[in-house]
Design an enzyme around this catalytic site. Sequence first.
Site, mmCIF file in Angstrom:
data_model
loop_
_atom_site.group_PDB
_atom_site.id
_atom_site.type_symbol
_atom_site.label_atom_id
_atom_site.label_comp_id
_atom_site.label_asym_id
_atom_site.label_seq_id
_atom_site.Cartn_x
_atom_site.Cartn_y
_atom_site.Cartn_z
ATOM 1 N N LYS A 1 0.729 -1.326 0.043
ATOM 2 C CA LYS A 1 0.078 -0.139 -0.239
ATOM 3 C C LYS A 1 0.788 1.352 0.035
ATOM 4 C CE LYS A 1 -4.466 -1.663 2.067
ATOM 5 N NZ LYS A 1 -5.286 -1.490 3.096
ATOM 6 N N LYS B 1 -5.226 -10.114 -7.221
ATOM 7 C CA LYS B 1 -6.099 -10.384 -6.234
ATOM 8 C C LYS B 1 -7.286 -9.130 -6.775
ATOM 9 C CE LYS B 1 -6.269 -8.270 -2.552
ATOM 10 N NZ LYS B 1 -5.897 -7.692 -1.130
ATOM 11 N N LYS C 1 -10.611 -3.213 -4.479
ATOM 12 C CA LYS C 1 -11.400 -2.080 -4.305
ATOM 13 C C LYS C 1 -10.778 -1.106 -5.216
ATOM 14 C CE LYS C 1 -13.251 -2.641 0.265
ATOM 15 N NZ LYS C 1 -13.058 -2.375 1.723
HETATM 16 P P1 TYM Z 1 -10.900 -5.078 3.683
HETATM 17 O O1 TYM Z 1 -12.259 -4.109 3.775
HETATM 18 O O2 TYM Z 1 -9.862 -4.666 2.990
HETATM 19 O O3 TYM Z 1 -11.483 -6.566 3.255
HETATM 20 C C1 TYM Z 1 -12.669 -6.897 4.027
HETATM 21 C C2 TYM Z 1 -12.716 -8.497 3.944
HETATM 22 O O4 TYM Z 1 -12.719 -8.975 2.531
HETATM 23 C C3 TYM Z 1 -11.647 -9.887 2.378
HETATM 24 N N1 TYM Z 1 -11.172 -9.799 0.866
HETATM 25 C C4 TYM Z 1 -11.129 -10.711 -0.027
HETATM 26 N N2 TYM Z 1 -11.562 -12.029 0.206
HETATM 27 C C5 TYM Z 1 -11.461 -12.871 -0.886
HETATM 28 N N3 TYM Z 1 -10.884 -12.291 -2.091
HETATM 29 C C6 TYM Z 1 -10.759 -11.055 -2.275
HETATM 30 N N4 TYM Z 1 -9.956 -10.419 -3.476
HETATM 31 C C7 TYM Z 1 -10.664 -10.061 -1.198
HETATM 32 N N5 TYM Z 1 -10.437 -8.912 -1.195
HETATM 33 C C8 TYM Z 1 -10.750 -8.579 0.355
HETATM 34 C C9 TYM Z 1 -10.700 -9.337 3.261
HETATM 35 O O5 TYM Z 1 -9.609 -10.498 3.447
HETATM 36 C C10 TYM Z 1 -11.414 -9.126 4.488
HETATM 37 O O6 TYM Z 1 -11.649 -10.384 5.237
HETATM 38 N N6 TYM Z 1 -7.690 -5.403 7.537
HETATM 39 C C11 TYM Z 1 -9.209 -5.912 7.135
HETATM 40 C C12 TYM Z 1 -10.352 -5.160 8.005
HETATM 41 C C13 TYM Z 1 -10.130 -5.112 9.330
HETATM 42 C C14 TYM Z 1 -10.500 -6.381 10.270
HETATM 43 C C15 TYM Z 1 -10.320 -6.125 11.577
HETATM 44 C C16 TYM Z 1 -10.701 -7.814 9.639
HETATM 45 C C17 TYM Z 1 -9.865 -4.225 10.348
HETATM 46 N N7 TYM Z 1 -9.983 -4.782 11.672
HETATM 47 C C18 TYM Z 1 -10.385 -7.072 12.384
HETATM 48 C C19 TYM Z 1 -10.792 -8.610 10.746
HETATM 49 C C20 TYM Z 1 -10.536 -8.382 12.082
HETATM 50 C C21 TYM Z 1 -9.592 -5.779 5.619
HETATM 51 O O7 TYM Z 1 -8.862 -6.163 4.945
HETATM 52 O O8 TYM Z 1 -10.614 -5.085 5.323
#
Ligand code: TYM
Length: 354
Positions: free
Chosen positions: A116, A208, A211
């Site tokens: 990032k 991957k 967003k």
């Molecule tokens: P975020 O918003 O980037 O992603 C949210 C969830 O979506 C999953 N994800 C995917 N799964 C499969 N294939 C993909 N291409 C893909 N892109 C995203 C992510 O693995 C995530 O589960 N850091 C976290 C947010 C967070 C969090 C936490 C999660 C903050 N605090 C505590 C668990 C526990 C995140 O990546 O959000």
Amino acid sequence: MAAFTELVFSGVQPTGNLHLGNYLGAVKRFVEMQARDAQCLYCVVDMHAITVWQDPEALRGQIREVTAAFLASGIDPTRSIVFNQSQVPQHAELAWVFNCVARLGWLNRMTQFKEKAGKDRENASIGLYDYPVLMAADILAYRATHVPVGEDQKQHLELTRDIAQKFNTDFSGSIAAHGHGEAFFPITEPLIGGPAARVMSLRDGTKKMSKSDPSDNARINLTDEADTIAQKIRRAKTDPEPLPSEVAGLKERPEADNLVGIYAALAGITREDVLRDFGGAQFSTFKPALADLAVTSLAPIAGEMRRLTADPGHIDAVLADGSTRAEAIAAQTLDAVKDIVGFVRRGPSLQAVR
Ligand code: TYM
């Protein structure tokens, strides 16, 4: 290890463009977890979102949109606790304590920060660097035992385990003295799995689905209309071969593997099951079947999200109620942490009127 009550926690960032990867890798599984006999907390992690600049008006809308996606997908806010992170101050408080437990060397290994921050690392926010520590605080403020996430979060969850372990060791004497036995924080178990733990871009099966991909055709957004979903699947990159009849035949075929995985996750079956039905079929047969399945699964969610976001007052009330319930749990953890660390704090009666 001490016995901990099963508690499920996960979070999603309100950074726009919620997509099929977020849905299949995370939100759909959140819904399934509700069937377990455990408290589930699902958090819109707005404080994580501002680790990169967000337009304030857009951010407010995105927080409501992720909440709407949770509800539209089937998360029941009376059974699960649905809330946004910034309304529960204990996340930031615990993150500070964890900043003093986590080591620089641990954070320097985080690959997501490197991705990032890119080349201009000096210009990345300190929040972006500290992101995984806040994530550990999200989870451990509730002493969560299980965290359903996509595969890209594996390293962050390992860090959460390291922080819990080090806190338990560093303060073992105080933890025991305060009546918490040998461990205060559980060693959280990541729940990463199923056929869509890593959904890939529709334009490049080695990248991957994300967003931030500049091409909207690379992802299916949860807000896409039926026609758009079908069109994106029709145009998805593939190879010229028919589908294999065995999963081993998907190796070295990232685009085919991805579409089969998406089909399996949407249908709630395995890749093997999909290939039993479609082995030997051309993409000209498989893609329309996948498009139909995607539209029937996702279009109702998009419709319900539109209905819910038209009433922001209702969404804000869900978040306010969830935040109050979340804070009731997190405040207990923080009281205990303050005692363990050696802080002097106000008594319970003063805490209650805050
Ligand atoms: P975020 O918003 O980037 O992603 C949210 C969830 O979506 C999953 N994800 C995917 N799964 C499969 N294939 C993909 N291409 C893909 N892109 C995203 C992510 O693995 C995530 O589960 N850091 C976290 C947010 C967070 C969090 C936490 C999660 C903050 N605090 C505590 C668990 C526990 C995140 O990546 O959000």
